[in-house]
Design an enzyme around this catalytic site. Structure first.
Site, mmCIF file in Angstrom:
data_model
loop_
_atom_site.group_PDB
_atom_site.id
_atom_site.type_symbol
_atom_site.label_atom_id
_atom_site.label_comp_id
_atom_site.label_asym_id
_atom_site.label_seq_id
_atom_site.Cartn_x
_atom_site.Cartn_y
_atom_site.Cartn_z
ATOM 1 N N GLY A 19 0.804 -1.226 0.000
ATOM 2 C CA GLY A 19 0.000 0.000 0.000
ATOM 3 C C GLY A 19 0.830 1.265 0.000
ATOM 4 N N SER A 20 2.077 1.174 -0.494
ATOM 5 C CA SER A 20 2.883 2.405 -0.485
ATOM 6 C C SER A 20 2.325 3.422 -1.481
ATOM 7 C CB SER A 20 4.357 2.106 -0.769
ATOM 8 O OG SER A 20 4.556 1.688 -2.089
ATOM 9 N N HIS A 111 1.672 0.175 -13.540
ATOM 10 C CA HIS A 111 2.480 -1.023 -13.786
ATOM 11 C C HIS A 111 3.961 -0.631 -13.747
ATOM 12 C CE1 HIS A 111 3.138 -5.102 -15.190
ATOM 13 N NE2 HIS A 111 4.114 -4.603 -15.940
#
Ligand code: GRF
Length: 203
Positions: A19-20, A111
């Site tokens: 979750g950075s 991505h």
């Protein structure tokens, strides 16, 4: 009377991992932002993303394979939170077709490579950076794209590269790419949200 924030574009962030990116999106959320994170959805109860959302008091939704694909319930949950845009930030499950149809051109993914290189099934996380290293690439980077039905192939809306060199480990390459993600994902999301708000499009 409208409550403060009612005019903001509401995001549901889907995340499975650390979750950075979610953190950066939330840290960048300010009075000047066009967006507000209204819901965090995860297929992992103890993901960093869910824990951070809990810390900040942001509503969360846990999904398993079954509930992710339960159309009526999931759409209802997103409607309850007035979600306008879905942001994928390391979400490791396939997005069901009904969501792609319903949120057409309103789902973004990030991505960690310069798509179309190193994309597609099986190309995620360290696999991407290991392949980049094996091929002795001189640059890598990240891509933000619209999500459609084919893995990593939706329209690219932002891409940025960084130099890498053969002495770098795949972990170092990944860390350098992640810095780019943190720097640019919140900005791109904000611009995207602003465009949607200006066009005042209803889903
Ligand atoms: C990022 O590298 C992103 O590009 C990919 O998944 C990773 C998520 O990292 N889709 P984090 O959970 O945001 O730290």
């Amino acid at each position: 009377m409208n409550k403060p924030g009612d005019d903001l574009v509401k995001l549901a962030v889907f995340a499975s991992g650390n979750g950075s990116n979610l953190r950066k999106i939330l840290e960048s959320q300010s009075a000047k932002s066009s967006y507000k994170v209204a819901l965090v959805l995860s297929n992992k109860r103890d993901s960093g993303a869910i824990l951070y959302a809990h810390e900040l008091g942001i509503p969360t939704l846990f999904v398993n394979n079954e509930t992710l694909n339960a159309e009526l319930e999931l759409v209802q949950a997103l409607e309850d939170h007035q979600i306008d845009i879905i942001i994928l930030a390391g979400f490791m499950k396939l997005i069901p077709k009904f969501l792609i149809d319903r949120f057409k051109n309103r789902i973004l993914n990030i991505h960690p490579s310069l798509l179309p290189k190193y994309g597609g099934k099986g190309m995620y996380g360290h696999f991407v950076h290991e392949s980049v290293k094996l091929n002795n690439e001189s640059k890598s980077g990240m891509t933000i794209h619209i999500v459609d039905e084919i893995y990593d192939q939706g329209r690219i809306i932002f891409q940025v590269s960084c130099r890498i060199n053969p002495t770098m480990s795949s972990e170092e390459i990944g860390a350098k790419v992640l810095q780019l993600e943190h720097c640019f994902y919140p900005r791109v999301i904000n611009g995207f949200a602003k465009t949607i708000a200006q066009k005042n499009i209803d889903i």
